[in-house]
Design a protein around this motif. Sequence first.
Motif, PDB file in Angstrom:
ATOM      1  N   CYS A 260      40.032   4.262 -40.706  1.00 52.01           N
ATOM      2  CA  CYS A 260      39.312   2.276 -39.810  1.00 52.01           C
ATOM      3  C   CYS A 260      40.457   2.682 -38.015  1.00 52.01           C
ATOM      4  N   PHE A 261      39.598   2.325 -37.364  1.00 49.25           N
ATOM      5  CA  PHE A 261      40.175   1.742 -36.048  1.00 49.25           C
ATOM      6  C   PHE A 261      40.291   0.449 -35.810  1.00 49.25           C
ATOM      7  N   MET A 262      41.314  -0.107 -35.155  1.00 49.74           N
ATOM      8  CA  MET A 262      41.009  -1.673 -34.356  1.00 49.74           C
ATOM      9  C   MET A 262      41.666  -1.605 -33.305  1.00 49.74           C
TER      10      MET A 262
ATOM     11  N   ASP B  65      37.988   9.276 -27.718  1.00 54.24           N
ATOM     12  CA  ASP B  65      38.109  10.682 -28.003  1.00 54.24           C
ATOM     13  C   ASP B  65      38.367  10.998 -28.898  1.00 54.24           C
ATOM     14  N   LEU B  66      38.673  10.381 -29.617  1.00 53.40           N
ATOM     15  CA  LEU B  66      39.317  11.121 -30.932  1.00 53.40           C
ATOM     16  C   LEU B  66      38.089  10.694 -32.208  1.00 53.40           C
ATOM     17  N   ILE B  67      37.606   9.131 -32.481  1.00 49.33           N
ATOM     18  CA  ILE B  67      36.783   8.865 -33.246  1.00 49.33           C
ATOM     19  C   ILE B  67      35.851   9.106 -32.682  1.00 49.33           C
ATOM     20  N   ALA B  68      35.767  10.269 -31.345  1.00 48.79           N
ATOM     21  CA  ALA B  68      33.821  10.585 -31.291  1.00 48.79           C
ATOM     22  C   ALA B  68      33.952  12.316 -31.689  1.00 48.79           C
ATOM     23  N   LEU B  69      35.047  13.094 -31.733  1.00 49.73           N
ATOM     24  CA  LEU B  69      35.329  13.856 -31.940  1.00 49.73           C
ATOM     25  C   LEU B  69      36.121  13.725 -34.066  1.00 49.73           C
TER      26      LEU B  69
ATOM     27  N   VAL C  66      34.467   7.071 -40.335  1.00 46.53           N
ATOM     28  CA  VAL C  66      35.291   6.403 -39.314  1.00 46.53           C
ATOM     29  C   VAL C  66      34.892   4.796 -39.466  1.00 46.53           C
ATOM     30  N   ARG C  67      35.639   4.087 -39.124  1.00 49.31           N
ATOM     31  CA  ARG C  67      34.768   2.416 -39.752  1.00 49.31           C
ATOM     32  C   ARG C  67      36.131   2.143 -38.051  1.00 49.31           C
ATOM     33  N   VAL C  68      34.853   1.391 -36.869  1.00 47.41           N
ATOM     34  CA  VAL C  68      35.303   0.962 -35.593  1.00 47.41           C
ATOM     35  C   VAL C  68      35.859  -0.477 -35.277  1.00 47.41           C
ATOM     36  N   ARG C  69      36.649  -0.782 -34.666  1.00 48.86           N
ATOM     37  CA  ARG C  69      36.875  -2.656 -34.187  1.00 48.86           C
ATOM     38  C   ARG C  69      37.288  -2.523 -33.222  1.00 48.86           C
ATOM     39  N   GLU C  70      36.270  -2.335 -31.807  1.00 50.58           N
ATOM     40  CA  GLU C  70      36.912  -2.094 -30.584  1.00 50.58           C
ATOM     41  C   GLU C  70      36.527  -3.594 -29.993  1.00 50.58           C
ATOM     42  N   GLU C  71      37.582  -4.504 -30.554  1.00 51.29           N
ATOM     43  CA  GLU C  71      37.836  -5.772 -29.751  1.00 51.29           C
ATOM     44  C   GLU C  71      37.707  -6.594 -27.846  1.00 51.29           C
TER      45      GLU C  71
END
Length: 254
Positions: free
Chosen positions: A172-174, A187-191, A199-204
């Motif tokens: 999980c990336f926030m 870039d890391l999330i895409a890789l 991968v769970r993502v929360r880009e605020e």
Amino acid sequence: MGSSYFYLEFLLAWLEILQKDGYHNPAIFALEYTLVPDQTYPLQLQQTVAGYEHLCSITKDPGRICLAGDSAGATLQLSLLLYLSKASFPGRESEEQQQRMPGFATLISPWPTLVTPRNRDTPSDYLNAESLHLYGRQYAGSTSNLKDPLVSPGVCKDGEWWTRASPSGGFCFMYGSEEVFGPEVRDLIALLRRNGCAVRVREESGQVHAWPVVSLFLANTLGERTKGLRDLTKMVREVIEPVGELVDGIEAGS
């Protein structure tokens, strides 16, 4: 800000939210690691590994462990995962390695690559790329170490290694859309996604570095202050369900 004491209010608030969300006996293990310039790599990674081994000795089930950290602390969690999954890890077969991996990793505004021109100042973020690169070089201890994935995880482009490094429930990336590390985090999330990692993502939108931590201290209302923690807990719950057992989180601060 690296001391676990700085994060005490954040951790206690998270503990309360975990309890309200159904975790009957949650436990948070806060790692107090040595900061630069007092010591450099590899001591901080060694301390992180020792903390994780301690958790494993208590829980007996690494799948109930959720790694967590923000900023440099999140970077140490990435380094830990790469270390645990390293192909040349002495005396440990790949299947046994996988059994030692945690259940989930929640990474708040990680610092994937310590020194890179992609870490750029933004109009909104309070971090400064030039200062960060100075600290990154201090931590690495040498220029050659900056090319080591265990020091600077973002330099690892080996998809198979990242697949082995993935917790059983994924990542999980926030992070904030306006922060200095944004390009490297994306870039890391895409890789990870290209290599089949969950991968769970929360880009605020409009937010800055480590916004869940910043919001807890600076936001006006209780709802605004705890938004990041509630979002984080929701994603943890999707992977590690409450079952009335011990659930451990390891928090390493920036």
